[in-house]
Structures are given as structure tokens and as C-alpha cells.
Design a protein around this motif. Structure first.
Motif, PDB file in Angstrom:
ATOM      1  N   LEU A 173     -32.876 -57.654  49.551  1.00 52.42           N
ATOM      2  CA  LEU A 173     -32.269 -57.911  48.245  1.00 52.42           C
ATOM      3  C   LEU A 173     -32.017 -56.602  47.489  1.00 52.42           C
ATOM      4  O   LEU A 173     -32.620 -55.570  47.802  1.00 52.42           O
ATOM      5  CB  LEU A 173     -33.176 -58.826  47.416  1.00 52.42           C
ATOM      6  N   PRO A 174     -31.151 -56.632  46.487  1.00 49.85           N
ATOM      7  CA  PRO A 174     -30.869 -55.416  45.714  1.00 49.85           C
ATOM      8  C   PRO A 174     -32.133 -54.808  45.095  1.00 49.85           C
ATOM      9  O   PRO A 174     -33.008 -55.523  44.607  1.00 49.85           O
ATOM     10  CB  PRO A 174     -29.908 -55.902  44.628  1.00 49.85           C
ATOM     11  N   ASN A 175     -32.195 -53.506  45.138  1.00 47.55           N
ATOM     12  CA  ASN A 175     -33.277 -52.750  44.509  1.00 47.55           C
ATOM     13  C   ASN A 175     -33.136 -52.906  42.995  1.00 47.55           C
ATOM     14  O   ASN A 175     -32.083 -52.619  42.432  1.00 47.55           O
ATOM     15  CB  ASN A 175     -33.176 -51.282  44.918  1.00 47.55           C
ATOM     16  N   THR A 176     -34.186 -53.354  42.346  1.00 47.53           N
ATOM     17  CA  THR A 176     -34.143 -53.566  40.894  1.00 47.53           C
ATOM     18  C   THR A 176     -34.787 -52.415  40.120  1.00 47.53           C
ATOM     19  O   THR A 176     -34.862 -52.455  38.896  1.00 47.53           O
ATOM     20  CB  THR A 176     -34.857 -54.884  40.517  1.00 47.53           C
ATOM     21  N   SER A 177     -35.233 -51.398  40.844  1.00 48.92           N
ATOM     22  CA  SER A 177     -35.947 -50.280  40.226  1.00 48.92           C
ATOM     23  C   SER A 177     -35.029 -49.065  40.072  1.00 48.92           C
ATOM     24  O   SER A 177     -34.027 -48.938  40.762  1.00 48.92           O
ATOM     25  CB  SER A 177     -37.139 -49.902  41.111  1.00 48.92           C
ATOM     26  N   ASP A 178     -35.402 -48.159  39.182  1.00 46.14           N
ATOM     27  CA  ASP A 178     -34.689 -46.891  39.044  1.00 46.14           C
ATOM     28  C   ASP A 178     -35.112 -45.902  40.135  1.00 46.14           C
ATOM     29  O   ASP A 178     -34.499 -44.858  40.298  1.00 46.14           O
ATOM     30  CB  ASP A 178     -34.960 -46.275  37.667  1.00 46.14           C
ATOM     31  N   GLU A 179     -36.171 -46.245  40.879  1.00 47.75           N
ATOM     32  CA  GLU A 179     -36.661 -45.403  41.973  1.00 47.75           C
ATOM     33  C   GLU A 179     -35.986 -45.836  43.275  1.00 47.75           C
ATOM     34  O   GLU A 179     -35.778 -47.029  43.513  1.00 47.75           O
ATOM     35  CB  GLU A 179     -38.182 -45.567  42.100  1.00 47.75           C
TER      36      GLU A 179
END
Length: 192
Positions: A173-179
Motif C-alpha cells: 500500500l502507499p507509504n503514508t509517512s514522510d520517511e
């Protein structure tokens, strides 16, 4: 009462082992970040992220990962068969998914077993999901009312090496973090 006997057919095995070594992991991470600045990424199953070419297996920095992976795969072969075929990793690539980066459902057609080594995982972005590979299962709406087993999500952590059949559909799934989420994927081929 009835004497009901239950059987299981067509099981699918996967394997997870943590091989984390801080120094090696840092080298892998730094190499991929530097490499991503020098070379344009490829677009395969990835969207919104960077993916290297498949030739990372010939980079000296990844030799420890290749050795560990081959040893673990050989142990798996010994467990499931009396045959001891030679194996090779000729397809290995890096993945860097920034915020929004993901991989849609795909398989790896050039391998016997595929794998992912997790270098950096942002919090709450530590799942790979597998899809039931039986096409007819996705049409079984009545079973879906009873049991939600069309998908299987595996939580992973930094240093995990996950191995699974190359034909097994999977996605991230899409990365939801700024990292950044950073990993290395590969295919193991049997020389038979």
C-alpha cells in the motif's frame, strides 16, 4: 454426531527470518540512496517511488545479503525436497518509496522463489499483502460473507528477509509517512 475429517489442499508456504546487521543495513541504505541520485528509476509495479535496474546482485556491497539469502533458501530446499539443485540470484533491485509510493499487485515471473529484505520501514508502513492466487477464489462471494481470507497481510520489521513463491501475487500500500520505505527485492532461480 458426524465424524468430519478436514483436509488442506494447495497450501502456500512463505518464510521470514531476521538477518539484521546494523553495519550491513546502513551500507545497503546508503548505497541505494546514492544510486537513486545517479540513475533514473524503472517503472514496473511501483508507482510514485524509485526502483533500480535488476543488476544489483553484481554489486560487492550486497554480497553478504546474497550469501545469507542463498544459505537460507538452500535450507528451505532441503526441508521440502531430497534434490539439491544449484540456485542463483540474477535479478535483484532496490526500492525507495517516499510518501505516496506503492507497488500494485504483481508476481515475479523469472524466479522459483522471490524475496524482500527490509532496510527502512516508517512507522505504520510495515505490511506486505499477498493475494490468494486461485482465480476462482476471488469469485466465491458466498465464502467471502463468512471468511475474509482473500488477502493475507504480513507485518515485517527492519532486517526481515521475507521469501515466498514467485508466482504469489502481492502488493504494498502507499507509504503514508514522510520517511522513505526502503527495501531490496530479488528472485531466486533454480538451475535444474
Amino acid at each position: 454426531m458426524f465424524n468430519i475429517k478436514k483436509g488442506t489442499i494447495f497450501p502456500t508456504d512463505f518464510y521470514c527470518v531476521n538477518i539484521f546487521d546494523r553495519e550491513e543495513n546502513e551500507k545497503y541504505k546508503n548505497f541505494l540512496i546514492d544510486y537513486s541520485k545517479k540513475f533514473l528509476g524503472k517503472v514496473r509495479s511501483n508507482r510514485g517511488g524509485w526502483q533500480s535496474d535488476t543488476n544489483l546482485w553484481n554489486q560487492e556491497v550486497f554480497k553478504p545479503l546474497l550469501e545469507k539469502t542463498t544459505s537460507i533458501a538452500q535450507t528451505i530446499v532441503t526441508d521440502i525436497s531430497n534434490e539439491q539443485p544449484k540456485m542463483v540470484i540474477r535479478s535483484m533491485w532496490g526500492n525507495i518509496n517516499p510518501k505516496g509510493g506503492m507497488n500494485f499487485t504483481h508476481i515475479h515471473p523469472s524466479g522459483w522463489m522471490s524475496g524482500v529484505y527490509y532496510i527502512q520501514l516508517p512507522e505504520k508502513n510495515d505490511v506486505i499483502t499477498f493475494e490468494d492466487p486461485r482465480p476462482a477464489r476471488m469469485m466465491d462471494f458466498q465464502r467471502s460473507c463468512l471468511v475474509k481470507d482473500e488477502y493475507f497481510s504480513q507485518r515485517v520489521k527492519v532486517g526481515d528477509l521475507l521469501l515466498f513463491p514467485s508466482w504469489l501475487p502481492h502488493f504494498v500500500l502507499p507509504n503514508t509517512s514522510d520517511e522513505n520505505r526502503i527495501s531490496i527485492s530479488f528472485n531466486i532461480e533454480l538451475l535444474v
